[in-house]
Every structure is written in structure tokens, then in C-alpha cells.
Design a protein around this motif. Structure first.
Motif, PDB file in Angstrom:
ATOM      1  N   GLY A  46       0.819  -1.218   0.000  1.00  0.00           N
ATOM      2  CA  GLY A  46       0.000   0.000   0.000  1.00  0.00           C
ATOM      3  C   GLY A  46       0.843   1.254   0.000  1.00  0.00           C
ATOM      4  O   GLY A  46       0.544   2.230  -0.708  1.00  0.00           O
ATOM      5  N   ALA A  47       1.915   1.253   0.791  1.00  0.00           N
ATOM      6  CA  ALA A  47       2.813   2.407   0.810  1.00  0.00           C
ATOM      7  C   ALA A  47       3.508   2.569  -0.535  1.00  0.00           C
ATOM      8  O   ALA A  47       3.700   3.695  -1.021  1.00  0.00           O
ATOM      9  CB  ALA A  47       3.840   2.250   1.928  1.00  0.00           C
ATOM     10  N   TYR A  48       3.877   1.455  -1.159  1.00  0.00           N
ATOM     11  CA  TYR A  48       4.499   1.514  -2.488  1.00  0.00           C
ATOM     12  C   TYR A  48       3.517   2.093  -3.512  1.00  0.00           C
ATOM     13  O   TYR A  48       3.883   2.952  -4.322  1.00  0.00           O
ATOM     14  CB  TYR A  48       4.950   0.120  -2.912  1.00  0.00           C
ATOM     15  CG  TYR A  48       5.551   0.067  -4.287  1.00  0.00           C
ATOM     16  CD1 TYR A  48       6.810   0.584  -4.534  1.00  0.00           C
ATOM     17  CD2 TYR A  48       4.849  -0.501  -5.347  1.00  0.00           C
ATOM     18  CE1 TYR A  48       7.363   0.548  -5.806  1.00  0.00           C
ATOM     19  CE2 TYR A  48       5.392  -0.545  -6.609  1.00  0.00           C
ATOM     20  CZ  TYR A  48       6.646  -0.028  -6.837  1.00  0.00           C
ATOM     21  OH  TYR A  48       7.169  -0.075  -8.095  1.00  0.00           O
ATOM     22  N   ALA A  49       2.283   1.638  -3.466  1.00  0.00           N
ATOM     23  CA  ALA A  49       1.273   2.142  -4.405  1.00  0.00           C
ATOM     24  C   ALA A  49       0.984   3.620  -4.164  1.00  0.00           C
ATOM     25  O   ALA A  49       0.805   4.386  -5.125  1.00  0.00           O
ATOM     26  CB  ALA A  49      -0.010   1.324  -4.277  1.00  0.00           C
ATOM     27  N   LEU A  50       0.953   4.035  -2.903  1.00  0.00           N
ATOM     28  CA  LEU A  50       0.737   5.449  -2.599  1.00  0.00           C
ATOM     29  C   LEU A  50       1.879   6.306  -3.136  1.00  0.00           C
ATOM     30  O   LEU A  50       1.652   7.353  -3.757  1.00  0.00           O
ATOM     31  CB  LEU A  50       0.583   5.650  -1.093  1.00  0.00           C
ATOM     32  CG  LEU A  50       0.326   7.065  -0.616  1.00  0.00           C
ATOM     33  CD1 LEU A  50      -1.020   7.545  -1.130  1.00  0.00           C
ATOM     34  CD2 LEU A  50       0.381   7.125   0.895  1.00  0.00           C
ATOM     35  N   GLY A  51       3.113   5.864  -2.929  1.00  0.00           N
ATOM     36  CA  GLY A  51       4.260   6.591  -3.463  1.00  0.00           C
ATOM     37  C   GLY A  51       4.258   6.635  -4.973  1.00  0.00           C
ATOM     38  O   GLY A  51       4.596   7.651  -5.588  1.00  0.00           O
ATOM     39  N   LEU A  52       3.854   5.537  -5.591  1.00  0.00           N
ATOM     40  CA  LEU A  52       3.785   5.488  -7.048  1.00  0.00           C
ATOM     41  C   LEU A  52       2.724   6.458  -7.583  1.00  0.00           C
ATOM     42  O   LEU A  52       2.956   7.156  -8.577  1.00  0.00           O
ATOM     43  CB  LEU A  52       3.472   4.061  -7.492  1.00  0.00           C
ATOM     44  CG  LEU A  52       3.665   3.729  -8.951  1.00  0.00           C
ATOM     45  CD1 LEU A  52       5.113   3.872  -9.336  1.00  0.00           C
ATOM     46  CD2 LEU A  52       3.185   2.317  -9.220  1.00  0.00           C
ATOM     47  N   SER A  53       1.582   6.527  -6.920  1.00  0.00           N
ATOM     48  CA  SER A  53       0.525   7.443  -7.381  1.00  0.00           C
ATOM     49  C   SER A  53       0.924   8.899  -7.170  1.00  0.00           C
ATOM     50  O   SER A  53       0.654   9.746  -8.031  1.00  0.00           O
ATOM     51  CB  SER A  53      -0.795   7.128  -6.679  1.00  0.00           C
ATOM     52  OG  SER A  53      -0.660   7.329  -5.295  1.00  0.00           O
ATOM     53  N   VAL A  54       1.577   9.217  -6.068  1.00  0.00           N
ATOM     54  CA  VAL A  54       2.035  10.601  -5.852  1.00  0.00           C
ATOM     55  C   VAL A  54       3.093  10.974  -6.882  1.00  0.00           C
ATOM     56  O   VAL A  54       3.079  12.076  -7.439  1.00  0.00           O
ATOM     57  CB  VAL A  54       2.557  10.773  -4.410  1.00  0.00           C
ATOM     58  CG1 VAL A  54       3.292  12.088  -4.245  1.00  0.00           C
ATOM     59  CG2 VAL A  54       1.416  10.686  -3.422  1.00  0.00           C
ATOM     60  N   GLY A  55       4.006  10.043  -7.164  1.00  0.00           N
ATOM     61  CA  GLY A  55       5.005  10.297  -8.196  1.00  0.00           C
ATOM     62  C   GLY A  55       4.375  10.488  -9.568  1.00  0.00           C
ATOM     63  O   GLY A  55       4.810  11.325 -10.354  1.00  0.00           O
ATOM     64  N   GLY A  56       3.345   9.711  -9.868  1.00  0.00           N
ATOM     65  CA  GLY A  56       2.641   9.873 -11.141  1.00  0.00           C
ATOM     66  C   GLY A  56       1.941  11.208 -11.248  1.00  0.00           C
ATOM     67  O   GLY A  56       1.966  11.854 -12.300  1.00  0.00           O
ATOM     68  N   LEU A  57       1.325  11.641 -10.159  1.00  0.00           N
ATOM     69  CA  LEU A  57       0.680  12.961 -10.174  1.00  0.00           C
ATOM     70  C   LEU A  57       1.715  14.073 -10.335  1.00  0.00           C
ATOM     71  O   LEU A  57       1.477  15.057 -11.041  1.00  0.00           O
ATOM     72  CB  LEU A  57      -0.117  13.176  -8.888  1.00  0.00           C
ATOM     73  CG  LEU A  57      -1.396  12.362  -8.768  1.00  0.00           C
ATOM     74  CD1 LEU A  57      -2.040  12.576  -7.400  1.00  0.00           C
ATOM     75  CD2 LEU A  57      -2.364  12.726  -9.874  1.00  0.00           C
ATOM     76  N   ALA A  59       4.574  13.781 -11.919  1.00  0.00           N
ATOM     77  CA  ALA A  59       5.010  13.733 -13.317  1.00  0.00           C
ATOM     78  C   ALA A  59       3.971  14.372 -14.236  1.00  0.00           C
ATOM     79  O   ALA A  59       4.319  15.091 -15.179  1.00  0.00           O
ATOM     80  CB  ALA A  59       5.283  12.293 -13.732  1.00  0.00           C
ATOM     81  N   LEU A  60       2.692  14.136 -13.969  1.00  0.00           N
ATOM     82  CA  LEU A  60       1.643  14.766 -14.780  1.00  0.00           C
ATOM     83  C   LEU A  60       1.659  16.277 -14.627  1.00  0.00           C
ATOM     84  O   LEU A  60       1.512  17.016 -15.612  1.00  0.00           O
ATOM     85  CB  LEU A  60       0.265  14.216 -14.384  1.00  0.00           C
ATOM     86  CG  LEU A  60      -0.067  12.822 -14.882  1.00  0.00           C
ATOM     87  CD1 LEU A  60      -1.397  12.364 -14.307  1.00  0.00           C
ATOM     88  CD2 LEU A  60      -0.105  12.787 -16.389  1.00  0.00           C
ATOM     89  N   ALA A  61       1.838  16.756 -13.391  1.00  0.00           N
ATOM     90  CA  ALA A  61       1.887  18.201 -13.170  1.00  0.00           C
ATOM     91  C   ALA A  61       3.102  18.809 -13.853  1.00  0.00           C
ATOM     92  O   ALA A  61       3.020  19.901 -14.438  1.00  0.00           O
ATOM     93  CB  ALA A  61       1.915  18.497 -11.671  1.00  0.00           C
ATOM     94  N   LEU A  62       4.230  18.123 -13.808  1.00  0.00           N
ATOM     95  CA  LEU A  62       5.435  18.611 -14.464  1.00  0.00           C
ATOM     96  C   LEU A  62       5.247  18.665 -15.976  1.00  0.00           C
ATOM     97  O   LEU A  62       5.628  19.632 -16.640  1.00  0.00           O
ATOM     98  CB  LEU A  62       6.612  17.711 -14.098  1.00  0.00           C
ATOM     99  CG  LEU A  62       8.001  18.197 -14.444  1.00  0.00           C
ATOM    100  CD1 LEU A  62       8.319  19.466 -13.682  1.00  0.00           C
ATOM    101  CD2 LEU A  62       9.017  17.125 -14.115  1.00  0.00           C
ATOM    102  N   GLY A  63       4.623  17.634 -16.538  1.00  0.00           N
ATOM    103  CA  GLY A  63       4.350  17.623 -17.971  1.00  0.00           C
ATOM    104  C   GLY A  63       3.380  18.716 -18.381  1.00  0.00           C
ATOM    105  O   GLY A  63       3.555  19.366 -19.414  1.00  0.00           O
TER     106      GLY A  63
END
Length: 104
Positions: A46-57, A59-63
Motif C-alpha cells: 500500500g505504501a508503495y502504491a501510494l508513493g507510485l501514485s504521488v510520483g505519477g501525479l 510527473a503529470l503536473a510537471l508535464g
């Protein structure tokens, strides 16, 4: 990019494998939270998935910021090209005609 994909796959499989190992070997390990005891084999993925989703968000904001910045720069380039063409129209330089040559 292929290397990043392979690393992502290996890390994800490692986290899933660690969660499965914790479930099979130590199902009694739990972390106390305000919502009760949470088993460690669920907290790790769950912590891995949470970190992955925050990182994805992130990356989307940066793009999105890059796309908006590019759009602003292209707008500025079009404005400057319009100013340049207006200046060229105002100041037309005559091309001297050479009498013994034909016009092109």
C-alpha cells in the motif's frame, strides 16, 4: 526508457514478493494505526502504491507545466514574428535596377 521500465517491473515484483512473503511467513505482524491494527503484508504494498501514485501525479503536473510553458513561448514567438513583418512592411528598401539585365 526500456531500462526504467525494467527497473519499475523488478521493483514492483520485489515489493509484491515481499508482501507475499510477509503474508506467508509472518501473518501476525501488524502496525497499530488510529483505525486499528493493519497487517504489515498490506501496509508495504500500500505504501508503495501510494508513493507510485504521488510520483505519477507529480510527473503529470510537471508535464502540464511544460506544455503550458511551450504554449506561452510559441505565442511570444508568433507575436515577435508579427512585429518583425510589420517592421519589414514599413521599411521597404528599393532594389536597384541594373539596366542591362533582365528582371527575374
Amino acid at each position: 526508457m526500456k531500462l526504467a521500465g525494467w527497473i519499475f517491473l523488478l521493483v514492483s515484483l520485489g515489493v509484491g514478493g515481499a508482501g507475499l512473503y510477509l503474508y506467508l511467513a509472518f501473518p501476525f505482524l501488524a502496525l497499530p494505526t488510529p483505525w486499528g491494527l493493519w497487517p504489515l503484508y498490506l501496509v508495504l504494498p500500500g505504501a508503495y502504491a501510494l508513493g507510485l501514485s504521488v510520483g505519477g501525479l507529480y510527473a503529470l503536473a510537471l508535464g502540464l507545466g511544460g506544455v503550458l510553458g511551450r504554449r506561452a513561448l510559441l505565442r511570444e514567438i508568433r507575436r515577435l514574428q508579427g512585429e518583425l513583418s510589420a517592421l519589414k512592411r514599413e521599411r521597404i528598401e528599393e532594389i536597384p535596377r541594373i539596366p542591362d539585365r533582365e528582371e527575374a
